[in-house]
Design an enzyme around this catalytic site. Sequence first.
Site, PDB file in Angstrom:
ATOM      1  CB  THR A  67      -0.875  -0.026   1.270  1.00 20.60           C
ATOM      2  OG1 THR A  67      -1.864  -1.032   1.091  1.00 20.60           O
ATOM      3  CG2 THR A  67      -1.564   1.294   1.545  1.00 20.60           C
ATOM      4  NE  ARG A  89     -10.150  -5.896   3.529  1.00 19.41           N
ATOM      5  CZ  ARG A  89      -9.038  -5.179   3.594  1.00 19.41           C
ATOM      6  NH1 ARG A  89      -8.627  -4.477   2.554  1.00 19.41           N
ATOM      7  NH2 ARG A  89      -8.319  -5.147   4.693  1.00 19.41           N
ATOM      8  CG  ASP A 114      -6.433   0.404   6.772  1.00 23.46           C
ATOM      9  OD1 ASP A 114      -6.407  -0.485   5.894  1.00 23.46           O
ATOM     10  OD2 ASP A 114      -5.434   1.079   7.076  1.00 23.46           O
ATOM     11  N   GLY A 132      -5.906  -4.173   7.386  1.00 26.03           N
ATOM     12  CA  GLY A 132      -6.883  -3.097   7.544  1.00 26.03           C
ATOM     13  C   GLY A 132      -7.972  -3.332   8.569  1.00 26.03           C
TER      14      GLY A 132
HETATM   15  N1  ASP Z   1      -4.222  -1.542   4.844  1.00 25.80           N
HETATM   16  C1  ASP Z   1      -4.493  -2.135   3.555  1.00 25.80           C
HETATM   17  C2  ASP Z   1      -5.844  -2.796   3.630  1.00 25.80           C
HETATM   18  O1  ASP Z   1      -6.111  -3.487   4.585  1.00 25.80           O
HETATM   19  C3  ASP Z   1      -3.464  -3.129   3.123  1.00 25.80           C
HETATM   20  C4  ASP Z   1      -2.037  -2.676   3.214  1.00 25.80           C
HETATM   21  O2  ASP Z   1      -1.721  -1.738   3.924  1.00 25.80           O
HETATM   22  O3  ASP Z   1      -1.183  -3.263   2.559  1.00 25.80           O
HETATM   23  O4  ASP Z   1      -6.601  -2.649   2.717  1.00 25.80           O
END
Ligand code: ASP
Length: 333
Positions: free
Chosen positions: A190, A218, A221, A244
């Site tokens: 991310t 889905r 966060d 998340g």
């Molecule tokens: N936080 C992101 C999510 O859960 C994933 C990530 O940070 O790689 O969608």
Amino acid sequence: MKLQKIAITTLAVLVSLSLSAKQNGKWAIVIHGGAGGAPRNLTEAAKINYEKHLEEALRIGVSMLENGESALNVTQKVVNYLEDCPLFNAGKGAVMNIDGIHELDAAIMDGSNLKAGAVAGVRDVKNPINAARLVMDSTSHVLLIGEGASSFAAKMGLELVPNQYFSTKARVEQNREIITGREKSDPRGTVGCVALDQNGNLAAATSTGGMSGKKWGRVGDVPVIGAGTYANNSTAAISGTGHGEFWIRRVVAFDISALMEYKGLSLIDAANEVIFKKIDPMGGSGGGIIAVDPNANIAMVFNTGMMHRAWATYKGDAGIGVLKGQEKFILLK
Ligand code: ASP
């Protein structure tokens, strides 16, 4: 005559005071390209490649901040660069859901007025962070999802692409491994950027393909304001990366801001408190945050073996890191 002179002098002093209070000349930027993944699987060549792209993203942000650009524009531009770079889990190179489809989330927040914009589950917006910015600037809403978000983006003139545009060979392979149970879904890649500009304004922007192998629909966060993304000029700008569901349940980004606002904690103490005392005991696969406060103090706190990160401040300190405990300092000029 004398009175008039005093009034003019007083006015001049007041104007110059308010200008210097506004334009304090301090700036800072922190970038992340995700946390998680096993350090032992990272080859030296891959690490160097990550560092190269993090440095390029950093230099884009630094030159904008030095030129007096707003934190908001800086975070958006830096995230654009990372969305277009196939290495990261955002835009091109994003992970897929269990059906092999890319569904992207993004959010941006302006610390000067607490305005925020976000999109979730978009399948065809080339740069989701640009759609998030337009939600903030051109609607009275905070979060648009799915097809509605896409048609809004198209109406606003943003580029739409076929879903396969986001695929890379590595992501197709990764999804196959997850479906066959050979690999665990792991937060990785991310992207996010937080910045303080020369006018004392803070902003945060985050963009992601979410968790690999996630279920259809889905939402993580990242577009949940206060969970993965938050900015408030009186506390901090924060962008998170990690599993998340845990970030949402602990309202991580807002919790850091709240600890600063209500308990007077410093940025680093608040970030450590949330990552190590709140997230850690919950389990999950971990992650981290990047943050900056109005005094150009920065934080890069993570409970994983690696978090791709880069930072720079007006004081001249700048660097890049991938593995925990290993940071490379760079010269900006
Ligand atoms: N936080 C992101 C999510 O859960 C994933 C990530 O940070 O790689 O969608």
